[in-house]
Design an enzyme around this catalytic site. Structure first.
Site, short mmCIF file in Angstrom:
data_model
loop_
_atom_site.label_atom_id
_atom_site.label_comp_id
_atom_site.label_asym_id
_atom_site.label_seq_id
_atom_site.Cartn_x
_atom_site.Cartn_y
_atom_site.Cartn_z
N CYS A 62 -12.12 5.53 0.76
CA CYS A 62 -10.79 6.09 1.01
C CYS A 62 -10.83 7.56 1.37
O CYS A 62 -9.84 8.11 1.86
CB CYS A 62 -9.89 5.89 -0.21
SG CYS A 62 -10.52 6.69 -1.70
N CYS A 85 -3.13 7.00 5.80
CA CYS A 85 -2.45 6.59 4.57
C CYS A 85 -3.24 7.06 3.34
O CYS A 85 -2.66 7.61 2.40
CB CYS A 85 -2.28 5.07 4.54
SG CYS A 85 -1.17 4.48 3.23
N CYS A 86 -4.54 6.87 3.36
CA CYS A 86 -5.37 7.33 2.25
C CYS A 86 -5.33 8.85 2.12
O CYS A 86 -5.31 9.38 1.00
CB CYS A 86 -6.82 6.87 2.44
SG CYS A 86 -7.11 5.12 2.11
N CYS A 121 -5.49 -0.17 -3.82
CA CYS A 121 -4.08 -0.43 -3.51
C CYS A 121 -3.91 -1.89 -3.10
O CYS A 121 -4.75 -2.46 -2.41
CB CYS A 121 -3.62 0.48 -2.38
SG CYS A 121 -3.56 2.24 -2.83
N CYS A 180 -4.39 -3.27 0.56
CA CYS A 180 -5.71 -3.10 1.18
C CYS A 180 -6.85 -3.66 0.33
O CYS A 180 -8.01 -3.29 0.52
CB CYS A 180 -5.96 -1.63 1.47
SG CYS A 180 -4.75 -0.87 2.58
#
Length: 238
Positions: A234, A125-126, A208, A211
């Protein structure tokens, strides 16, 4: 990479040597002097990046390079307070805020990888929502500034004030690397610098929303990021 003679721009080798030399020579310099060096060396090919946790580095840079580009990465998962801080910085500071976004919206990412990828594979995702978009967004710059500080976590303890970003092949400037949280707080108070409201609500580091959590007493500033996982970065900074 094409050499100086053909393009008028330094080669990658020259940039790396310039960064390493500056890192040694500017180790004890003030944050303003470090940023002035970067502005003089790179001009419009230098930018500041900001997560809008606070606007300290953007404010510092605006004083030595009015109108400096401030690159903000909108992942699609930010707290409303973070977007509000970005808008306020754009409105009141002498900077040029540039918002960059991932190639896919959250909905498009969900359709391809399934919902809540951040819970199942936060590294991916990062990579999709932070690392690749920033790589794209920095393409036109030779140097970029960050707000990294050595006291934030053990993984950042060796941050140079100026170094070579081998991943992106750019000069990386961390003008407040030697600052403590007390230094940041004092600068914010003295100059009335904008900060993210979440910093007054138990968050020591703002990323985010899915998280990020508030930190507990005694935890370091990064403990609220990806809590319960071995992940502490990240991928933007290593």
């Amino acid at each position: 990479m094409t050499g100086t003679a053909q393009t008028g721009q330094p080669t990658e080798q020259e940039l790396r040597e310039q960064a390493e030399r500056a890192g040694r020579e500017l180790e004890d310099a003030s944050a303003s002097d470090i940023l002035k060096w970067a502005a003089d060396a790179f001009g419009s090919r230098f930018c500041v990046t900001s997560s809008m946790e606070d606007a300290v580095v953007a404010h510092l840079a605006s004083r030595v390079m009015p109108g400096v580009d401030v690159v903000f990465l909108d992942t699609g998962y930010h707290f409303p307070e973070t977007i509000g801080t970005r808008d306020a910085v754009d409105a009141v500071m002498d900077v040029n805020v540039i918002t960059i976004t991932p190639r896919r919206s959250v909905a498009e990412q969900d359709a391809e990888h399934g919902p809540k990828l951040h819970d199942r594979d936060p590294d991916l995702c990062c990579a999709l929502r932070k690392v690749k978009p920033l790589e794209d967004g920095l393409r036109g710059y030779a140097a970029w500034a960050t707000g990294l500080r050595r006291d934030e976590s053990p993984t950042r303890a060796g941050t140079p004030v100026v170094g070579w970003d081998a991943k992106r092949r750019k000069v990386k400037v961390s003008p407040i690397a030697r600052w403590t949280q007390d230094d940041v707080d004092a600068y914010v108070a003295e100059h009335g610098v904008l900060t993210n409201p979440l910093l007054m609500d138990g968050y020591a580091s703002v990323g985010c929303a899915p998280c990020t959590r508030r930190v507990l007493e005694g935890e370091d500033a990064r403990a609220g990021r990806w809590a319960g996982r071995g992940k502490t970065e990240c991928g933007l900074h290593g």
